[in-house]
Design a protein around this motif. Structure first.
Motif, PDB file in Angstrom:
ATOM      1  N   PHE A 296     -33.241 -18.475 -14.685  1.00 45.17           N
ATOM      2  CA  PHE A 296     -31.931 -18.243 -15.285  1.00 45.17           C
ATOM      3  C   PHE A 296     -31.803 -16.766 -15.607  1.00 45.17           C
ATOM      4  CE2 PHE A 296     -29.623 -18.064 -19.469  1.00 45.17           C
ATOM      5  CZ  PHE A 296     -28.342 -18.252 -18.961  1.00 45.17           C
TER       6      PHE A 296
ATOM      7  N   ALA B 247     -35.346 -21.430 -17.655  1.00 40.88           N
ATOM      8  CA  ALA B 247     -34.445 -22.538 -17.962  1.00 40.88           C
ATOM      9  C   ALA B 247     -35.256 -23.687 -18.549  1.00 40.88           C
ATOM     10  CB  ALA B 247     -33.713 -22.992 -16.703  1.00 40.88           C
TER      11      ALA B 247
ATOM     12  N   VAL C 275     -34.265 -25.774 -10.378  1.00 40.33           N
ATOM     13  CA  VAL C 275     -34.284 -24.339 -10.635  1.00 40.33           C
ATOM     14  C   VAL C 275     -35.475 -23.709  -9.918  1.00 40.33           C
ATOM     15  CG1 VAL C 275     -34.445 -22.558 -12.423  1.00 40.33           C
ATOM     16  CG2 VAL C 275     -33.200 -24.687 -12.891  1.00 40.33           C
TER      17      VAL C 275
ATOM     18  N   ILE D  76     -29.019 -23.607 -21.885  1.00 41.56           N
ATOM     19  CA  ILE D  76     -29.821 -23.616 -20.661  1.00 41.56           C
ATOM     20  C   ILE D  76     -31.291 -23.359 -20.957  1.00 41.56           C
ATOM     21  CG2 ILE D  76     -30.223 -22.372 -18.497  1.00 41.56           C
ATOM     22  CD1 ILE D  76     -27.137 -22.064 -18.328  1.00 41.56           C
TER      23      ILE D  76
ATOM     24  N   MET E 136     -28.266 -18.501 -11.853  1.00 37.30           N
ATOM     25  CA  MET E 136     -29.492 -19.298 -11.822  1.00 37.30           C
ATOM     26  C   MET E 136     -29.935 -19.475 -10.379  1.00 37.30           C
ATOM     27  SD  MET E 136     -30.211 -22.658 -14.117  1.00 37.30           S
ATOM     28  CE  MET E 136     -28.793 -23.579 -13.482  1.00 37.30           C
TER      29      MET E 136
END
Length: 305
Positions: free
Chosen positions: A155, A172, A294, A219, A29
């Motif tokens: 991700f 994600a 993220v 996720i 990630m």
């Protein structure tokens, strides 16, 4: 003079976390912590380079053509059909901690590949180019999870097929909110990999397959399952002799219901707490807590004047 169509580029590369529990060498990630590399073609002997570094690694990494980013730029340009390496001037503004399990070497490799594509005037985002770039990066890194995250963003799932490294990126879930607990100690991936056994019990392999598959769902779709999804029997306990405080923190967080795993080869701990849970209260003072959302984009390339 250089035959390259572009004379100066700037690239931004995100940090990454890998494994996410049992997804060993497969799941990664991208995280919102970036190294920035500015590269300019200059007059000078072909293949020479001057590199200035601020932030992480300043004073400890080479300041010439031995620098990893420069070596990757030269190798990638050769792959792209520009075998005569230019003289380069690089400025590196590094925020990703070195040797902590946050993908600093992968970020450097991806930065070099992105610089080379930028100078060559080649769109790195085109499908055939990104697939080639991923393979080049993974061959140099030895596995694809970190480089795929830094290259693609978000991700990622990585694998190897017919000697070719491949990866795909998926969004994600918005509630996935990574926290990295970063200690001062540095890691050497080749050392911590040496702690892993050549074989694991069949029951552990089956456990890992189920949890890695569950991690993809947790996720991307249902973060309420992250605690179970990030459980591991493949590698974390085997690394405990190298990182006893890291593994102890993972266990302490998980005992309180907080999804946690060793980030890459360690020693950083990745926590994925649900809302209204304060994971920081459980971390020793020797770990710095960093909120790292993220990164949704991956490497960015900007042509400069």
């Amino acid at each position: 003079m250089s035959s390259l169509p572009v004379s100066a580029v700037r690239v931004e590369v995100p940090a990454s976390t890998a494994n996410l529990g049992s997804g060993f060498d497969a799941l990664g990630m991208a995280l919102s912590l970036h190294d920035v590399v500015s590269a300019r073609v200059v007059n000078g002997p072909g293949g020479s380079a001057t590199v200035s570094v601020t932030g992480e690694g300043a004073g400890s990494v080479p300041g010439d053509e031995r620098h990893l980013v420069v070596r990757v730029v030269h190798d990638t340009l050769a792959e792209l059909g520009f075998p005569a390496p230019p003289a380069l001037e690089l400025r590196c503004e590094n925020s990703i901690p070195h040797s902590r399990g946050l993908g600093s070497s992968a970020a450097a490799i991806v930065a070099g590949i992105a610089v080379a594509h930028g100078l060559a005037g080649i769109d790195l985002r085109a499908t055939e180019n990104v697939e080639r770039a991923l393979h080049l990066a993974a061959v140099r890194e030895g596995h694809a999870d970190n480089v795929a995250a830094s290259l693609l963003g978000d991700f990622v799932l990585a694998w190897r097929e017919s000697e070719r490294f491949r990866a795909v990126s998926s969004p994600a879930h918005p509630d996935v909110s990574p926290i990295a607990f970063v200690p001062q100690a540095e890691s050497a991936t080749n050392v911590t990999r040496g702690l892993l056994p050549e074989r694991v019990p069949h029951a552990d392999a089956a456990f890992a397959a189920g949890r890695a598959a569950l991690a993809v769902h947790a996720i991307t779709r249902d973060p309420s399952l992250l605690l179970a999804a990030t459980d591991d029997r493949l590698h974390q306990d085997y690394r405990e002799p190298a990182w006893p405080e890291t593994v102890a923190l993972v266990r302490a967080l998980r005992a309180e219901g907080i999804a946690a795993a060793v980030s890459g080869a360690g020693p950083t701990v990745l926590a994925l707490p649900v809302k209204n849970v304060n994971a920081r209260e459980l971390a020793p003072e020797s770990f710095a807590a960093l909120d790292l959302p993220v990164d949704r984009v991956g490497v960015r390339t900007h042509v400069e004047d």
